[in-house]
Enzyme design. Structure first.
Site, PDB file in Angstrom:
ATOM      1  N   ARG A  60       6.339 -34.911  17.834  1.00 31.09           N
ATOM      2  CA  ARG A  60       5.282 -34.505  18.692  1.00 31.09           C
ATOM      3  C   ARG A  60       5.851 -33.441  19.540  1.00 31.09           C
ATOM      4  O   ARG A  60       5.081 -32.498  20.150  1.00 31.09           O
ATOM      5  CB  ARG A  60       4.632 -35.612  19.507  1.00 31.09           C
ATOM      6  CG  ARG A  60       3.472 -35.278  20.482  1.00 31.09           C
ATOM      7  CD  ARG A  60       2.605 -36.219  20.852  1.00 31.09           C
ATOM      8  NE  ARG A  60       3.122 -37.304  21.322  1.00 31.09           N
ATOM      9  CZ  ARG A  60       3.820 -37.402  22.660  1.00 31.09           C
ATOM     10  NH1 ARG A  60       3.789 -36.649  23.437  1.00 31.09           N
ATOM     11  NH2 ARG A  60       4.367 -38.721  22.627  1.00 31.09           N
ATOM     12  N   TYR A 113     -17.951 -19.978  17.907  1.00 28.58           N
ATOM     13  CA  TYR A 113     -18.023 -21.193  16.814  1.00 28.58           C
ATOM     14  C   TYR A 113     -18.511 -22.487  17.471  1.00 28.58           C
ATOM     15  O   TYR A 113     -18.014 -22.972  18.850  1.00 28.58           O
ATOM     16  CB  TYR A 113     -16.573 -21.567  16.297  1.00 28.58           C
ATOM     17  CG  TYR A 113     -16.452 -22.682  15.512  1.00 28.58           C
ATOM     18  CD1 TYR A 113     -17.295 -23.240  14.649  1.00 28.58           C
ATOM     19  CD2 TYR A 113     -15.569 -23.899  15.852  1.00 28.58           C
ATOM     20  CE1 TYR A 113     -17.373 -24.189  13.682  1.00 28.58           C
ATOM     21  CE2 TYR A 113     -15.486 -25.017  15.234  1.00 28.58           C
ATOM     22  CZ  TYR A 113     -16.508 -25.098  14.097  1.00 28.58           C
ATOM     23  OH  TYR A 113     -16.439 -26.308  13.252  1.00 28.58           O
ATOM     24  N   ASP A 185     -10.118 -15.942  20.682  1.00 30.38           N
ATOM     25  CA  ASP A 185     -10.025 -16.434  19.431  1.00 30.38           C
ATOM     26  C   ASP A 185     -10.009 -15.607  18.275  1.00 30.38           C
ATOM     27  O   ASP A 185     -11.019 -14.662  17.977  1.00 30.38           O
ATOM     28  CB  ASP A 185     -11.377 -17.464  19.143  1.00 30.38           C
ATOM     29  CG  ASP A 185     -11.282 -18.051  17.923  1.00 30.38           C
ATOM     30  OD1 ASP A 185     -10.748 -17.682  16.789  1.00 30.38           O
ATOM     31  OD2 ASP A 185     -11.903 -19.378  17.869  1.00 30.38           O
ATOM     32  N   LYS A 210      -8.431 -21.246   8.359  1.00 23.98           N
ATOM     33  CA  LYS A 210      -9.192 -20.011   7.659  1.00 23.98           C
ATOM     34  C   LYS A 210      -7.949 -19.135   6.869  1.00 23.98           C
ATOM     35  O   LYS A 210      -7.298 -19.624   6.329  1.00 23.98           O
ATOM     36  CB  LYS A 210      -9.881 -19.632   8.812  1.00 23.98           C
ATOM     37  CG  LYS A 210     -10.897 -20.547   9.742  1.00 23.98           C
ATOM     38  CD  LYS A 210     -11.851 -21.137   8.950  1.00 23.98           C
ATOM     39  CE  LYS A 210     -12.584 -22.559   9.403  1.00 23.98           C
ATOM     40  NZ  LYS A 210     -12.356 -23.018  10.666  1.00 23.98           N
TER      41      LYS A 210
END
Ligand code: LCS
Length: 396
Positions: A60, A113, A185, A210
């Site tokens: 992590r 989005y 973004d 994407k």
């Protein structure tokens, strides 16, 4: 400085952040599928946790495969550093969490989005965060919306799904004037066609799901910062919130990125042909594609992007009923959300990706019920056109 720092995008996509494995000479970055890393001694562990000695401790908090991906995307974006996340929304939420507190205000593109907006309206609002969702393609709206408690200007350009374009350099100047952070973004364009940090942005976020991964088989995200100070600030929140990517997923994305420039060039070339086909089709009433001269911000697109991307939105005669017939009629493109994959996809924003945004907010943001979104893949343009053509024939 990395050896690919001054290289072009094709070289960076293949090599940035990646070197020959010193242990066995593996050419492909090894997948360090481990949650934890053994220390040489109790003292070594303590020194690594204290930051006195560099080294991995727990996945992590960093992992070599993940770091290779982070460096690769950061170099493609010409940024300082990257933080890979489990999804695009994890990247976005982490950035929101870093800069927004009770009583702060965010100004953002209305047609973002859906979940990028919904998480602010439904979750961050519970902690007293205020918001203004506006048409950021009109800069005067931004100036009018900034208040004394505004902490972040968040833009998505081209926006999902309207493809409205916001002037990144102008937003950077506004953000600087007001001392607020500019987050972009960059999912729709990706670093081959648009690099917001070069235009003055502070932070870039991506859904790697994407075009960067490009094969519709991974969900992942990325945060890239322009400098070390922002990187450290966001890194602390990211490591605490825990939206970390799995090393195996990171490796898949790293492999996908190797062909990123080739894929996005081919799909953008296809998209231009398809947009022109749609524009001339009698059953189509409107087409939005930044590469078309008819796009209201075509000149701005040419200025801040070096390609026009793979996303097209259009409306057909007969509104949503006819639109559904087209979506049900295509055979090559899958009827699916997501975008930027090697294969073509078609979807209906109002009932799918943006269903969580209220009808009024959707209409204010230009997301009409009749809008269809097409993510152009790397198939032959002639095959995609033939497929769309036969589907459009059915509604004529
Ligand atoms: N930003 C943009 C511009 C997106 O299009 C998406 C996902 C995200 C962020 C979130 O990324 P994720 O968490 O899904 O990796 N967009 C989707 C879309 O248009 N259809 O399905 C997902």
């Amino acid at each position: 400085m990395s050896k690919t720092h001054a290289c072009g995008k094709y070289t960076k996509a293949i090599h940035a952040g990646q070197s020959i494995d010193p242990l066995y000479g593996a050419v492909s970055v090894p997948i360090y599928q481990t949650s934890t890393f053994a220390f040489l001694s109790a003292e070594d562990g303590a020194a690594k946790f204290a930051g006195e000695v560099k080294g991995y401790k727990y996945t992590r908090l960093g992992n070599p495969t993940v770091n290779a991906l982070e460096q690769c995307v950061a170099e493609l974006e010409n940024g300082h550093g990257g933080l890979a996340t489990a999804s695009g929304m994890a990247a976005i939420s982490t950035v929101y969490m870093t800069f927004l507190s009770a009583g702060s205000h965010i100004v953002s593109t209305g047609s973002v989005y859906g979940p990028s907006r919904i998480v602010i309206e439904k979750q961050f609002s519970r902690f007293g965060v205020e918001y203004s969702y506006i048409d950021t393609s009109d800069l005067s709206n931004i100036e009018k919306s900034i208040k004394s408690n505004t902490k972040m200007l968040y833009i998505e350009t081209p926006a999902n799904p309207t493809l409205a374009i916001t002037d990144i350099a102008a937003c950077a100047a506004i953000a600087k004037k007001h001392g607020i952070v500019l987050v972009v973004d960059n999912t729709f364009m990706g670093p081959c066609f648009q690099r917001p940090i070069e235009l003055g942005a502070d932070v870039v976020v991506h859904s790697l799901t994407k075009s960067l991964n490009g094969h519709s088989d991974v969900v992942a995200g990325m945060i890239v910062t322009k400098n070390a100070e922002l990187y450290k600030k966001i890194q602390a929140v990211h490591y605490q919130m825990g939206g970390t990517i799995d090393p195996n997923q990171a490796w898949l994305v790293l492999r996908g990125i190797k062909t990123l420039p080739l894929r996005v060039e081919k799909s953008a070339q296809n998209a231009m042909e398809i947009a022109e086909f749609l524009k001339s089709h009698p059953a189509v009433t409107s087409v939005a594609y930044p590469g078309l001269k008819s796009h209201p911000q075509h000149e701005l697109a040419k200025k801040q992007m070096s390609g026009f991307g793979s996303m097209i939105t259009f409306e057909v005669k007969g509104g949503i009923k006819a639109g559904k017939a087209v979506m049900n009629g295509v055979k090559l493109a899958a009827l699916a959300v997501s975008l930027g994959g090697i294969e073509s996809l078609i979807q209906h924003p109002a009932s799918m990706t943006h269903a969580g945004v209220s009808k009024k907010d959707r209409e204010d943001a230009g997301i009409t019920d009749g809008l269809i979104r097409y993510s152009v893949g790397c198939e032959d343009a002639s095959d995609i056109i033939a497929d769309l053509g036969q589907a459009l024939e059915k509604i004529k």
